[in-house]
Scaffold this active site. Structure first.
Site, PDB file in Angstrom:
ATOM      1  CG  ASP A  20      -2.317   0.640   0.806  1.00 45.01           C
ATOM      2  OD1 ASP A  20      -2.309   1.607   0.009  1.00 45.01           O
ATOM      3  OD2 ASP A  20      -3.357   0.186   1.303  1.00 45.01           O
ATOM      4  N   GLY A  66      -5.570   1.717  -7.342  1.00 43.85           N
ATOM      5  CA  GLY A  66      -6.161   2.666  -8.268  1.00 43.85           C
ATOM      6  C   GLY A  66      -7.187   3.569  -7.607  1.00 43.85           C
ATOM      7  CG  ASN A 108     -13.348  -1.105 -14.403  1.00 50.20           C
ATOM      8  OD1 ASN A 108     -12.835  -1.783 -15.282  1.00 50.20           O
ATOM      9  ND2 ASN A 108     -14.596  -1.280 -13.979  1.00 50.20           N
ATOM     10  CG  ASP A 136     -17.970  -8.104 -15.459  1.00 51.97           C
ATOM     11  OD1 ASP A 136     -18.503  -7.097 -14.990  1.00 51.97           O
ATOM     12  OD2 ASP A 136     -16.726  -8.237 -15.527  1.00 51.97           O
ATOM     13  CG  HIS A 164     -14.001  -5.481 -15.111  1.00 46.65           C
ATOM     14  ND1 HIS A 164     -15.184  -6.017 -14.686  1.00 46.65           N
ATOM     15  CD2 HIS A 164     -13.314  -5.164 -13.978  1.00 46.65           C
ATOM     16  CE1 HIS A 164     -15.209  -6.041 -13.361  1.00 46.65           C
ATOM     17  NE2 HIS A 164     -14.092  -5.525 -12.910  1.00 46.65           N
TER      18      HIS A 164
END
Lengths: 309, 309
Positions: A20, A66, A108, A136, A164
């Site tokens: 992190d 992200g 994403n 999905d 995605h």
């Protein structure tokens, strides 16, 4: 799930490297305490804010870093921040990960993040860089199971084409449901064609988004983590006979999809390698949606590359 | 973890009954979507705000309901609210659960909540009502493993005496560490006697509290859930030979502990039944701490009962 052997099996020890950023060191320590306090027998732990230490000799890299929509960024800013993260991590993985490292990008825009990672980690085989569309895929299986009122394990071979994100296309033309030991096409089991063409598709496409919008912003953490485990598990140990899964992989031009993008295809896995399921009949609507998804990805990649300039 | 087969094994289908209150129905639906969207092959799901539907025919009841310190209540108010929850659920379990239902109370004051539940569900065998001290047990194992620098699976037979709270006593007098295939007493492996008598004990006692105080208030959800799975797993499938675990159980007077309280003992499990490990030597300090924990529990029960008047 990783520490409990769900991803790599109940007898496989794992050394979990947690990375992190410095600002999140308290969260990282809390997670470290939690994992140690769980006394997981398979687990060794490295918790670090140092990219090199985190990437050193890893065999599997799951990229969940992200910024997300909830950080209040517009599309371009979001892209710019995430692309730079993936560029940076790519070069560290390139230098320090195991030569056969398998990479799964979850965040994403997952397909594009994975493509950027591939571009900046040229020594990692392109077959080893994938993105998550199993979430999905799992949601599509689950919605069909609920509609037909069967256990989800009796539904198989949906396909997520493309990315995605909301432009993906969930294809049930080859999916089957097992009823009384007989495999039947989903289309024979669901008479509500309107549902299949509308609600089903938007539900799969928007599920992640729906979670993101929810006040709790739990961001489908459980189903997403579970799907990531499924993705890696099947990639490493193989898909069962007669069954495929969806993975975002570097296109080889199959089904007329451009070669230079990471795109979700139906794949089978064996001995740690995936291969795209070939020879499926594609109807006109699916063809159109597949091309829309490819075009959308191309535009996303252009935007990502412009962020790097 | 339950849906993935960690609690009851990889081949055991589970029907997970999720109960929440009406005000939390959005959270419940979100969790339901998440679980379904994960396409867990073993899972069937009942998500409800109706106590009767939730308790109907259940074989295992894991009680995680309750207010916590972070709701800003003082000890007495907290006790009062939680005791009334456990009284209510007890009568529904009494009427609707399977006759052999195994109950695990997780929420603090866990021992006392479990005792209230037992009092108001007299038809459930008292041997079937337990509370969680496995979290503390796991944390104790983990702290020793870190100190000796061995995998946590090489440490065994710590004991948590008493309650699932700061008055418990973690006892390492019988615990061992396996080093090079040889089992050695923990006391031989850790020369730092001061650490064992101070930091180790307060760390085990305060760990839950430390998580509660943390700004993120994640309340050791992962390690707690994991410990609950361990507790049920071992109770149902048995403890490995030569190994015991800690469980809060209805005292039979073993080790001079009063008979009418739920108290954490070292137990072995076989064929779905636990039994208290007998004949362990108790040193003077441990004896004193065991009695303090029992006295504390007695006072807690008095307070709980006064809340019911």
């Amino acid at each position: 799930m990783i520490a409990r052997g769900i991803m790599l099996g109940p007898d496989q020890p794992v050394i979990l490297h947690l990375l992190d950023i410095e600002q999140k060191i308290d969260d990282l320590n809390l997670l470290r305490m939690e994992l140690l306090g769980s006394a997981f027998p398979l687990l060794k732990l490295v918790a670090t804010i140092d990219n090199v230490e985190a990437c050193k000799d890893v065999n599997i890299a799951i990229m969940i870093a992200g910024y997300s929509r909830k950080d209040g960024l517009d599309t371009k800013d979001l892209m710019s921040k995430n692309v730079s993260i993936y560029k940076d991590v790519a070069s560290v993985l390139e230098q320090h990960a195991a030569a056969d490292c398998k990479v799964l990008v979850v965040t994403n825009p997952a397909n594009t993040n994975a493509l950027i990672l591939k571009d900046f980690a040229p020594s990692i085989p392109e077959k080893n860089i994938t993105c998550l569309t199993r979430l999905d895929h799992n949601i599509a299986l689950s919605l069909i199971a609920q509609k037909v009122k069967v256990p989800v394990s009796d539904v198989k071979n949906v396909i997520i084409w493309g990315n995605h994100d909301a432009k993906q296309y969930p294809d049930i033309n080859h999916a089957t449901v097992t009823i009384k030991n007989e495999e039947k096409p989903v289309k024979e089991c669901i008479s509500d064609d309107h549902w299949l063409k509308t609600e089903f598709i938007t539900n799969v496409q928007q599920r992640g988004a729906a979670f993101n919008r929810s006040q709790k912003a739990k961001k489908c953490a459980l189903s997403c983590a579970s799907a990531a485990c499924d993705h890696i598990h099947d990639w490493v140990y193989g898909t069962p006979k007669g069954k495929w899964v969806s993975m975002g992989v570097y296109s080889d031009g199959s089904y007329g999809i451009p070669k230079d993008i990471i795109y979700s295809f139906p794949v089978k896995c064996e001995k740690g390698k995936w291969s795209i399921v070939q020879g499926l009949t594609i109807d006109a609507l699916t063809r159109e949606k597949m091309d829309v998804a490819a075009k959308d990805l191309k535009e996303e990649i252009s935007m990502a590359k412009s962020c790097l300039d």
